[in-house]
Design a protein around this motif. Structure first.
Motif, PDB file in Angstrom:
ATOM      1  N   ASP A 229      39.249  29.799  46.932  1.00 41.39           N
ATOM      2  CA  ASP A 229      38.465  30.671  46.032  1.00 41.39           C
ATOM      3  C   ASP A 229      39.088  32.107  45.628  1.00 41.39           C
ATOM      4  O   ASP A 229      40.318  32.342  46.267  1.00 41.39           O
ATOM      5  CB  ASP A 229      37.257  31.040  47.257  1.00 41.39           C
ATOM      6  CG  ASP A 229      35.911  31.467  46.329  1.00 41.39           C
ATOM      7  OD1 ASP A 229      35.420  30.281  46.060  1.00 41.39           O
ATOM      8  OD2 ASP A 229      35.548  32.569  46.444  1.00 41.39           O
TER       9      ASP A 229
ATOM     10  N   ASP B 191      39.332  27.402  34.596  1.00 40.83           N
ATOM     11  CA  ASP B 191      40.705  28.175  34.131  1.00 40.83           C
ATOM     12  C   ASP B 191      41.852  27.120  34.774  1.00 40.83           C
ATOM     13  O   ASP B 191      42.772  26.925  34.050  1.00 40.83           O
ATOM     14  CB  ASP B 191      41.068  29.692  34.408  1.00 40.83           C
ATOM     15  CG  ASP B 191      40.696  30.642  33.362  1.00 40.83           C
ATOM     16  OD1 ASP B 191      39.936  29.995  32.504  1.00 40.83           O
ATOM     17  OD2 ASP B 191      40.571  31.705  33.531  1.00 40.83           O
TER      18      ASP B 191
ATOM     19  N   LYS C 186      47.847  38.909  35.382  1.00 39.45           N
ATOM     20  CA  LYS C 186      46.893  38.035  35.294  1.00 39.45           C
ATOM     21  C   LYS C 186      46.923  36.976  34.084  1.00 39.45           C
ATOM     22  O   LYS C 186      47.538  37.470  32.916  1.00 39.45           O
ATOM     23  CB  LYS C 186      45.631  38.608  35.172  1.00 39.45           C
ATOM     24  CG  LYS C 186      44.301  38.143  35.415  1.00 39.45           C
ATOM     25  CD  LYS C 186      43.083  39.096  35.647  1.00 39.45           C
ATOM     26  CE  LYS C 186      42.062  38.530  35.126  1.00 39.45           C
ATOM     27  NZ  LYS C 186      41.455  37.395  35.677  1.00 39.45           N
TER      28      LYS C 186
ATOM     29  N   THR D 123      29.289  26.615  36.468  1.00 37.27           N
ATOM     30  CA  THR D 123      28.127  27.003  37.388  1.00 37.27           C
ATOM     31  C   THR D 123      27.973  28.451  37.563  1.00 37.27           C
ATOM     32  O   THR D 123      27.281  28.917  38.609  1.00 37.27           O
ATOM     33  CB  THR D 123      28.250  26.341  38.595  1.00 37.27           C
ATOM     34  OG1 THR D 123      29.483  26.891  39.189  1.00 37.27           O
ATOM     35  CG2 THR D 123      28.587  24.797  38.604  1.00 37.27           C
ATOM     36  N   THR D 124      28.723  29.203  36.882  1.00 36.87           N
ATOM     37  CA  THR D 124      28.450  30.929  36.914  1.00 36.87           C
ATOM     38  C   THR D 124      27.836  31.347  35.471  1.00 36.87           C
ATOM     39  O   THR D 124      28.216  30.712  34.340  1.00 36.87           O
ATOM     40  CB  THR D 124      29.700  31.721  37.336  1.00 36.87           C
ATOM     41  OG1 THR D 124      30.645  31.590  36.360  1.00 36.87           O
ATOM     42  CG2 THR D 124      30.018  31.239  38.718  1.00 36.87           C
TER      43      THR D 124
ATOM     44  N   THR E  59      21.548  29.598  42.638  1.00 37.65           N
ATOM     45  CA  THR E  59      22.272  30.083  43.827  1.00 37.65           C
ATOM     46  C   THR E  59      23.391  30.900  43.695  1.00 37.65           C
ATOM     47  O   THR E  59      24.057  31.103  44.795  1.00 37.65           O
ATOM     48  CB  THR E  59      22.812  28.500  44.529  1.00 37.65           C
ATOM     49  OG1 THR E  59      23.789  28.150  43.477  1.00 37.65           O
ATOM     50  CG2 THR E  59      22.003  27.625  44.787  1.00 37.65           C
TER      51      THR E  59
ATOM     52  N   GLY F  65      34.677  30.604  36.462  1.00 38.55           N
ATOM     53  CA  GLY F  65      35.790  30.833  35.631  1.00 38.55           C
ATOM     54  C   GLY F  65      37.090  30.347  36.195  1.00 38.55           C
ATOM     55  O   GLY F  65      38.038  29.963  35.516  1.00 38.55           O
TER      56      GLY F  65
ATOM     57  N   GLN G 276      35.336  23.929  44.286  1.00 40.55           N
ATOM     58  CA  GLN G 276      35.662  25.011  45.313  1.00 40.55           C
ATOM     59  C   GLN G 276      34.671  24.481  46.202  1.00 40.55           C
ATOM     60  O   GLN G 276      33.248  24.165  46.007  1.00 40.55           O
ATOM     61  CB  GLN G 276      35.251  26.398  44.863  1.00 40.55           C
ATOM     62  CG  GLN G 276      36.676  26.756  44.075  1.00 40.55           C
ATOM     63  CD  GLN G 276      36.236  28.124  43.388  1.00 40.55           C
ATOM     64  OE1 GLN G 276      35.126  28.398  43.191  1.00 40.55           O
ATOM     65  NE2 GLN G 276      37.415  28.822  43.342  1.00 40.55           N
TER      66      GLN G 276
ATOM     67  N   GLU H   5      40.877  34.734  42.852  1.00 40.35           N
ATOM     68  CA  GLU H   5      41.754  34.843  41.750  1.00 40.35           C
ATOM     69  C   GLU H   5      43.066  34.438  42.404  1.00 40.35           C
ATOM     70  O   GLU H   5      43.972  33.838  41.262  1.00 40.35           O
ATOM     71  CB  GLU H   5      41.964  36.483  41.269  1.00 40.35           C
ATOM     72  CG  GLU H   5      41.291  37.033  40.351  1.00 40.35           C
ATOM     73  CD  GLU H   5      41.286  36.401  39.083  1.00 40.35           C
ATOM     74  OE1 GLU H   5      40.418  36.033  38.493  1.00 40.35           O
ATOM     75  OE2 GLU H   5      42.230  36.066  38.381  1.00 40.35           O
TER      76      GLU H   5
HETATM   77  P1  NAD Z   1      34.497  32.653  39.914  1.00 38.40           P
HETATM   78  O1  NAD Z   1      34.887  31.334  39.424  1.00 38.40           O
HETATM   79  O2  NAD Z   1      35.526  33.025  41.110  1.00 38.40           O
HETATM   80  O3  NAD Z   1      33.121  32.355  40.791  1.00 38.40           O
HETATM   81  C1  NAD Z   1      32.548  33.526  41.356  1.00 38.40           C
HETATM   82  C2  NAD Z   1      32.066  32.902  42.849  1.00 38.40           C
HETATM   83  O4  NAD Z   1      30.954  32.082  42.929  1.00 38.40           O
HETATM   84  C3  NAD Z   1      33.166  31.996  43.681  1.00 38.40           C
HETATM   85  O5  NAD Z   1      33.322  32.061  45.037  1.00 38.40           O
HETATM   86  C4  NAD Z   1      32.625  30.559  43.515  1.00 38.40           C
HETATM   87  O6  NAD Z   1      33.047  29.590  44.252  1.00 38.40           O
HETATM   88  C5  NAD Z   1      31.252  30.933  43.503  1.00 38.40           C
HETATM   89  N1  NAD Z   1      30.234  30.022  42.743  1.00 38.40           N
HETATM   90  C6  NAD Z   1      30.557  29.375  41.507  1.00 38.40           C
HETATM   91  N2  NAD Z   1      29.192  28.875  41.087  1.00 38.40           N
HETATM   92  C7  NAD Z   1      28.242  29.178  42.151  1.00 38.40           C
HETATM   93  C8  NAD Z   1      27.068  28.829  42.322  1.00 38.40           C
HETATM   94  N3  NAD Z   1      26.422  27.938  41.314  1.00 38.40           N
HETATM   95  N4  NAD Z   1      26.453  29.005  43.167  1.00 38.40           N
HETATM   96  C9  NAD Z   1      26.914  29.997  44.113  1.00 38.40           C
HETATM   97  N5  NAD Z   1      28.168  30.057  43.895  1.00 38.40           N
HETATM   98  C10 NAD Z   1      28.894  29.755  42.971  1.00 38.40           C
HETATM   99  O7  NAD Z   1      34.277  33.895  38.893  1.00 38.40           O
HETATM  100  P2  NAD Z   1      33.679  33.737  37.398  1.00 38.40           P
HETATM  101  O8  NAD Z   1      33.141  35.052  37.417  1.00 38.40           O
HETATM  102  O9  NAD Z   1      32.925  32.519  37.095  1.00 38.40           O
HETATM  103  O10 NAD Z   1      34.973  33.579  36.815  1.00 38.40           O
HETATM  104  C11 NAD Z   1      36.259  34.694  36.416  1.00 38.40           C
HETATM  105  C12 NAD Z   1      37.306  34.074  36.056  1.00 38.40           C
HETATM  106  O11 NAD Z   1      37.267  33.522  34.861  1.00 38.40           O
HETATM  107  C13 NAD Z   1      38.534  34.888  36.070  1.00 38.40           C
HETATM  108  O12 NAD Z   1      39.673  34.616  36.333  1.00 38.40           O
HETATM  109  C14 NAD Z   1      38.584  35.318  34.590  1.00 38.40           C
HETATM  110  O13 NAD Z   1      40.062  35.564  34.213  1.00 38.40           O
HETATM  111  C15 NAD Z   1      38.433  33.928  34.066  1.00 38.40           C
HETATM  112  N6  NAD Z   1      37.621  33.909  32.665  1.00 38.40           N
HETATM  113  C16 NAD Z   1      38.253  32.989  31.630  1.00 38.40           C
HETATM  114  C17 NAD Z   1      37.916  33.045  30.346  1.00 38.40           C
HETATM  115  C18 NAD Z   1      38.592  32.155  29.430  1.00 38.40           C
HETATM  116  O14 NAD Z   1      38.341  32.050  28.308  1.00 38.40           O
HETATM  117  N7  NAD Z   1      39.330  31.127  29.970  1.00 38.40           N
HETATM  118  C19 NAD Z   1      37.174  33.993  30.029  1.00 38.40           C
HETATM  119  C20 NAD Z   1      36.443  34.878  30.892  1.00 38.40           C
HETATM  120  C21 NAD Z   1      36.887  34.874  32.242  1.00 38.40           C
END
Ligand code: NAD
Length: 334
Positions: free
Chosen positions: A62, A100, A142, A120-121, A163, A96, A42, A64
């Motif tokens: 970016d 996903d 979802k 990266t999160t 970050t 995530g 992204q 959901e």
């Molecule tokens: P996300 O992926 O939306 O990331 C959050 C924000 O942070 C985004 O704007 C992204 O671009 C930004 N970002 C990412 N890495 C960054 C970094 N290092 N520095 C600065 N910004 C950064 O949110 P999330 O919380 O990581 O993931 C949520 C998603 O994960 C949900 O859709 C959920 O359904 C899914 N999920 C899946 C599983 C699975 O087992 N498959 C488990 C839990 C959650």
């Protein structure tokens, strides 16, 4: 220095590398015969990783909304135009949402190609990137379309968390708090790298015991019944991990009211939530009746309201929890 957690599957295992800078291992963890790579990321993710071979870089939107079949189609079409084949691989770089979507693309493109995730999160590292669940949303709900597709390797680069916006970090800590009660006692006292590696190990053990969510894996949903109800009710300024935190406090109260755990274990839940500065009380405006109705609609509620509940024997899935107990337990989180 990095740590390696192996996820043992029925037919193979794959490594999860955890540590500052592990994104530099990307070229090494990709199988030698992978010729080309489609990186899916992204614009908001300020990190890159070098796959060490010819590659294309595709950005998805970016949030959901990016978890949609139209985004999957768009990505697959760009890969087809670029000539990505079954001999190639998908690499996700992001949280995530990216893992996903990219994992699902890897599962369905040419009926399945290899997949490596650079997470990266914090939420991605301790939860979404490990376990092989991939998928996207429908307007009706979802994660309704997806596939189990296990990666070849996962890189949890803790340097990338530097970050991450504070609110996103909090969101990951909600899931980290959950792992305290799945065998991760004392997680709050160790360094971040060790904490991430310990959470990955717990998830890896649960996934190894139940690769396709036949039963045991449901304990990973500890705290999630109330969290999903809060999220479904909508309109509250809470991230998923924060809703999980309140759900953990509530699940402790329900278990206590059922005589499954004692006062000290309830206090431990509140200590852990406070240690991570996570909320433990419901947002204003959610009535008991509304929440009880949402519990009954939960997708796990096939034979009555189902909760993952703590006990002296460990975590258990309990079907048909009495509504009087559920109602009485709300006072603990108001
Ligand atoms: P996300 O992926 O939306 O990331 C959050 C924000 O942070 C985004 O704007 C992204 O671009 C930004 N970002 C990412 N890495 C960054 C970094 N290092 N520095 C600065 N910004 C950064 O949110 P999330 O919380 O990581 O993931 C949520 C998603 O994960 C949900 O859709 C959920 O359904 C899914 N999920 C899946 C599983 C699975 O087992 N498959 C488990 C839990 C959650």
């Amino acid at each position: 220095m990095h740590q390696v957690v192996n996820v043992e599957l029925a037919d193979r295992s794959y490594p999860v590398l955890v540590g500052a800078g592990v994104r530099s291992e990307l070229a090494a963890v990709l199988p030698d015969d992978v010729r080309r790579v489609a990186i899916i990321t992204q614009a908001n993710v300020p990190w890159d990783a070098d796959p060490g071979r010819d590659h294309i870089r595709l950005e998805i939107p970016d949030g959901e909304a990016a978890k949609s079949l139209s985004v999957v189609e768009n990505v697959c079409r760009q890969m087809a135009v670029a000539g990505i084949t079954r001999a190639d691989a998908v690499v996700a770089i992001g949280g995530g949402v990216v893992t996903d979507v990219a994992g699902f693309v890897a599962a369905v493109y040419h009926r399945g190609i290899r997949f490596v995730s650079v997470s990266t999160t914090l939420l991605g590292q301790v939860d979404a990137s490990v376990g092989g669940k991939t998928g996207v949303n429908l307007p009706e709900g979802k994660n309704l379309v997806g596939a189990f597709w296990q990666p070849t390797a996962v890189l949890c680069d803790t340097e990338t968390l530097s970050t991450l916006p504070p609110r996103e970090m909090q969101c990951g800590l909600g899931e980290v708090a959950k792992y305290h009660f799945l065998g991760g006692d004392g997680l709050d006292t160790v360094a971040l790298d060790d904490r991430v590696a310990a959470c990955v190990q717990i998830k890896a053990d649960v996934v190894a015991a139940d690769e396709r969510e036949g039963g045991h894996r449901a304990i990973l949903n500890y705290g999630h019944t109330l969290a999903h109800a809060i999220e479904t009710a909508g309109g509250y300024d809470l991230r998923h991990g924060e809703a999980v935190a309140i759900g953990l406090a509530y699940a402790a109260a329900v278990a206590h009211n059922l005589g499954r755990i004692g006062d000290a274990r309830v206090a431990e839940h509140h200590r852990v939530l406070a240690a991570y500065d996570l909320p433990s009380t419901l947002p204003k405006g959610l009535s008991d009746n509304e929440l009880l109705a949402l519990f009954a609609r939960d997708k796990k509620a096939i034979d009555g309201v189902t909760f993952v509940l703590d006990s002296v024997r460990g975590m258990e899935t309990v079907v048909g929890v009495d509504s009087d107990i559920l109602r009485a337990s709300f006072s603990a989180i108001r």
